[in-house]
Design an enzyme around this catalytic site. Structure first.
Site, PDB file in Angstrom:
ATOM      1  N   GLY A 115      13.843 -12.228 -40.859  1.00  7.50           N
ATOM      2  CA  GLY A 115      12.618 -12.992 -40.918  1.00  7.50           C
ATOM      3  C   GLY A 115      12.592 -14.333 -40.230  1.00  7.50           C
ATOM      4  N   HIS A 116      13.728 -15.045 -40.183  1.00  5.95           N
ATOM      5  CA  HIS A 116      13.643 -16.443 -39.753  1.00  5.95           C
ATOM      6  C   HIS A 116      14.940 -16.890 -39.070  1.00  5.95           C
ATOM      7  CE1 HIS A 116      10.539 -16.456 -42.917  1.00  5.95           C
ATOM      8  NE2 HIS A 116      11.483 -15.986 -43.707  1.00  5.95           N
ATOM      9  N   LEU A 117      14.817 -17.450 -37.861  1.00 11.47           N
ATOM     10  CA  LEU A 117      15.870 -18.286 -37.274  1.00 11.47           C
ATOM     11  C   LEU A 117      17.219 -17.575 -37.159  1.00 11.47           C
ATOM     12  CD1 LEU A 117      14.979 -21.392 -39.475  1.00 11.47           C
ATOM     13  CD2 LEU A 117      14.411 -21.125 -37.057  1.00 11.47           C
ATOM     14  N   SER A 118      17.204 -16.297 -36.799  1.00 14.61           N
ATOM     15  CA  SER A 118      18.441 -15.513 -36.768  1.00 14.61           C
ATOM     16  C   SER A 118      18.690 -14.942 -35.384  1.00 14.61           C
ATOM     17  CB  SER A 118      18.375 -14.363 -37.787  1.00 14.61           C
ATOM     18  OG  SER A 118      18.347 -14.859 -39.098  1.00 14.61           O
ATOM     19  N   GLY A 157      18.613 -17.938 -40.727  1.00 13.06           N
ATOM     20  CA  GLY A 157      19.762 -18.512 -40.055  1.00 13.06           C
ATOM     21  C   GLY A 157      20.988 -17.623 -40.037  1.00 13.06           C
TER      22      GLY A 157
END
Length: 290
Positions: free
Chosen positions: A202-205, A221
């Site tokens: 979902g986010h920042l990966s 992350g």
């Protein structure tokens, strides 16, 4: 008409933590792709009864290579290591060695098959309209019900399944396949990877050269490393021994229902067993077996 018998897949310990249920390439079951290839060569599946050819259930078949075998008097089409991909029933002729075909017996073989399939495929279709904000340099297939939000960049050959949410502001590249009901979100990069049904990043990966099973959730992350500092091929543990994967870039193999905590970092070539979890800030240096 000549016929074929498709054998069920045999034991595949090097596929772990994935199982035979994960034998999917381009969002299609391996067996369906095998049948389609053989049908394109005018072979009919024996149902039931004697067959002209017996096909290994783990065989990755390249059509022109199989065609040349069918036209020959050879008894078997084998891998360079001697694994039999296709056998002509009742023949005592020589073996023909496949230069492109192989057996999907190790998890990283799925990446090789996915790369081959997406490269050769010509019928990329979109069941939904893509937004004008999409930057596309390559070929894209999109399933029905999928939403692509603003700021998405795609470079390479990418297949996205049904009912997915992609974006905003994410980067998909290389030979990448995303299953049904997946979410790839804000500031996420997926490179040359396979995401199976119901998985969320979902986010920042960053997910590179990796395979994520079903219903995986990567916390914000979470990063996979896919390159050794010395540039050599990755090795990974199989039955307690280090095996050369033959891949210079290789990330993680993640089983079903794995959840990672935020800021998890995963060393290259590591495997996370189904249902395992990490805590925020964890570094996965070794395989997570349970």
């Amino acid at each position: 008409m000549e016929t074929f018998l498709l054998l069920p897949p045999g034991p595949t310990p090097a596929m772990a933590p994935l199982t035979h249920a994960h034998l999917r390439v381009g969002n299609q079951a391996l067996a369906d792709l095998q049948r389609a290839t053989l049908a394109s060569l005018d072979l009919q599946e024996a149902a039931p009864g004697p067959a002209t050819y017996v096909v290994d259930g783990l065989a990755w078949l390249e059509a022109e290579e199989v065609r040349a075998f069918l036209r020959s008097g050879d008894a078997t089409l084998t891998t360079p290591e001697g694994g039999v991909l296709v056998r002509r029933v009742g023949s005592a002729g020589p073996a023909r060695v496949a230069l492109q075909g192989f057996r999907l017996e190790r998890s990283w073989d799925l990446l090789k098959a996915n790369e081959s399939y997406l490269r050769q495929r010509t019928d990329y279709a979109r069941a939904v309209a893509v937004p004008p904000t999409l930057y596309l340099d390559g070929r894209l297939q999109v399933g029905k019900g999928t939403k692509i939000l603003p700021g998405v960049v795609i470079e390479g050959d990418v297949i996205i399944g049904e009912d997915c949410k992609i974006g905003p502001n994410c980067y998909l590249r290389g030979a990448t396949t995303i299953g049904d009901r997946c979410h790839v979100g804000q500031a996420v990069e997926i490179k040359n990877s396979i995401l199976m049904d119901g998985t969320n990043v979902g986010h920042l990966s960053y997910v590179g050269d990796s395979i994520l099973g079903r219903k995986v959730n990567f916390g914000a992350g979470t990063l996979t490393s896919n390159l050794r500092h010395d540039g050599r091929n990755h090795r990974t543990l199989v039955d307690g021994a280090l095996v050369d994967t033959g891949r210079r870039k290789f990330g993680a193999v993640v089983g079903d229902d794995v959840h990672t905590g935020i800021h998890t970092a995963i060393y290259p070539g590591r495997k996370l067993a189904a249902g395992t979890t990490t805590r925020p800030g964890d570094i996965v240096r070794d395989d997570l077996l349970s």
